[in-house]
Design a protein around this motif. Structure first.
Motif, PDB file in Angstrom:
ATOM      1  N   THR A   1     -13.364  -1.466  18.875  1.00  0.00           N
ATOM      2  CA  THR A   1     -12.002  -0.950  19.067  1.00  0.00           C
ATOM      3  C   THR A   1     -11.885   0.548  18.800  1.00  0.00           C
ATOM      4  O   THR A   1     -10.813   1.115  18.971  1.00  0.00           O
ATOM      5  CB  THR A   1     -11.012  -1.677  18.140  1.00  0.00           C
ATOM      6  OG1 THR A   1     -11.376  -1.435  16.767  1.00  0.00           O
ATOM      7  CG2 THR A   1     -11.008  -3.168  18.397  1.00  0.00           C
TER       8      THR A   1
ATOM      9  N   SER B   1      -8.006   2.405  16.987  1.00  0.00           N
ATOM     10  CA  SER B   1      -7.499   1.261  16.225  1.00  0.00           C
ATOM     11  C   SER B   1      -7.072   1.633  14.809  1.00  0.00           C
ATOM     12  O   SER B   1      -6.177   1.011  14.245  1.00  0.00           O
ATOM     13  CB  SER B   1      -8.571   0.169  16.158  1.00  0.00           C
ATOM     14  OG  SER B   1      -9.780   0.693  15.608  1.00  0.00           O
TER      15      SER B   1
ATOM     16  N   MET C   1      -2.474  -1.858  19.599  1.00  0.00           N
ATOM     17  CA  MET C   1      -3.679  -1.494  20.359  1.00  0.00           C
ATOM     18  C   MET C   1      -3.512  -1.823  21.840  1.00  0.00           C
ATOM     19  O   MET C   1      -3.987  -1.088  22.699  1.00  0.00           O
ATOM     20  CB  MET C   1      -4.897  -2.207  19.765  1.00  0.00           C
ATOM     21  CG  MET C   1      -5.381  -1.602  18.449  1.00  0.00           C
ATOM     22  SD  MET C   1      -6.962  -2.279  17.907  1.00  0.00           S
ATOM     23  CE  MET C   1      -6.449  -3.902  17.294  1.00  0.00           C
TER      24      MET C   1
END
Length: 282
Positions: free
Chosen positions: A212, A217, A279
């Motif tokens: 991520t 993130s 996200m």
């Protein structure tokens, strides 16, 4: 009936070595290793996101004091309030690593009694103060620390194992430990269960971070939620295999560790969901 010869006998020294009155204990060493490794993990994360070293430098002091003070006060107030609030001397023992004698003397004991729930609360408060000083975003800092925190939790539980404390209930499973300093009954190695789980949480956390990272993130609260949620959901259920720590827990359907884990587990799940939504919207 069970065959005690088939179990693991456990009675290591609590000290690595001693010189005169100084002794280096496994528990303190595990704490120290956990904190030092977490320090370097978070330092790398800060550099990945090009956060200035000047902003990072005070973080360790804030975290160390927050976790230590929170864990100590958490144990004293959650588990032994009748002792530590009974007299002025006992109250002082909450803050100083000593034990007063009835004859007026005292002995250095180290901090005997630290509660993980209190450590989490203390860390969150200290990080809030840190963010006010550095002007960094609170969730950004929480996410960074949360990636490293499970490793520290693992080391602390290994320290508990070396101390033969926070033992499990009597069992006949083949991997049961006989904690010789406690009794000669085979018990669940609850500390080892937790240490193994926290190791897994650490590894998965790094994998999630790698996957991520490009989506920014950190700062969504996802890793904070992941850390707190997984640890305290697991903590709630693993408590069923552990002996109660204080007499007042006798007869309670849930012990104090489980009661304190419930709100933290809900907070963790909330931030996981919130972080995923953030996200996805990036």
């Amino acid at each position: 009936m069970y065959n005690v010869l088939s179990f693991i006998y456990w009675n290591p020294s609590v000290e690595i070595f001693s010189i005169g009155n100084f002794a280096l204990r496994w528990y303190a060493t595990c704490w120290l290793i956990g904190l030092i490794v977490a320090y370097f993990i978070v330092k790398k994360l800060y550099r990945d996101y090009k956060t200035s070293d000047k902003l990072f430098d005070p973080l360790f002091i804030y975290m160390f004091l927050g976790v230590l003070i929170g864990a100590r006060l958490g144990h004293c107030l959650f588990y032994e309030p009748t002792y530590f609030l009974a007299t002025g001397k006992h109250f002082i023992e909450m803050f100083l690593p000593i034990r007063f004698h009835y004859d007026g003397g005292w002995t250095f004991t180290g901090y005997e009694g630290l509660a993980s729930h209190g450590g989490v609360i203390g860390a969150m408060i200290s990080l809030l103060l840190y963010c006010k000083r550095t002007k960094l975003t609170y969730l950004y800092v929480l996410d960074n620390v949360a990636i490293a925190a499970p490793f520290t939790a693992m080391m602390i539980r290994l320290g508990n194992l070396m101390n033969s404390e926070i033992i499990g209930k009597v069992t006949d499973v083949p991997w049961a430990f006989i904690f010789e300093r406690v009794d000669m009954q085979p018990r669940h190695p609850g500390q080892l269960y937790e240490a193994i789980f926290y190791c897994i949480v650490t590894i998965i956390g790094f994998i999630l971070y790698a996957k991520t990272k490009a989506r920014k993130s950190l700062g969504t609260g996802f890793f904070f939620g992941y850390c707190v949620g997984t640890i305290f959901i697991f903590r709630f259920f693993i408590e069923f295999t552990k002996e109660i720590q204080e007499d007042f827990e006798q007869g309670m359907s849930l012990d104090m560790g489980q009661i304190l884990s419930i709100p933290l587990a809900f907070i963790g799940v909330y931030f996981i969901v919130r972080g995923i939504k953030k996200m996805q919207s990036c």
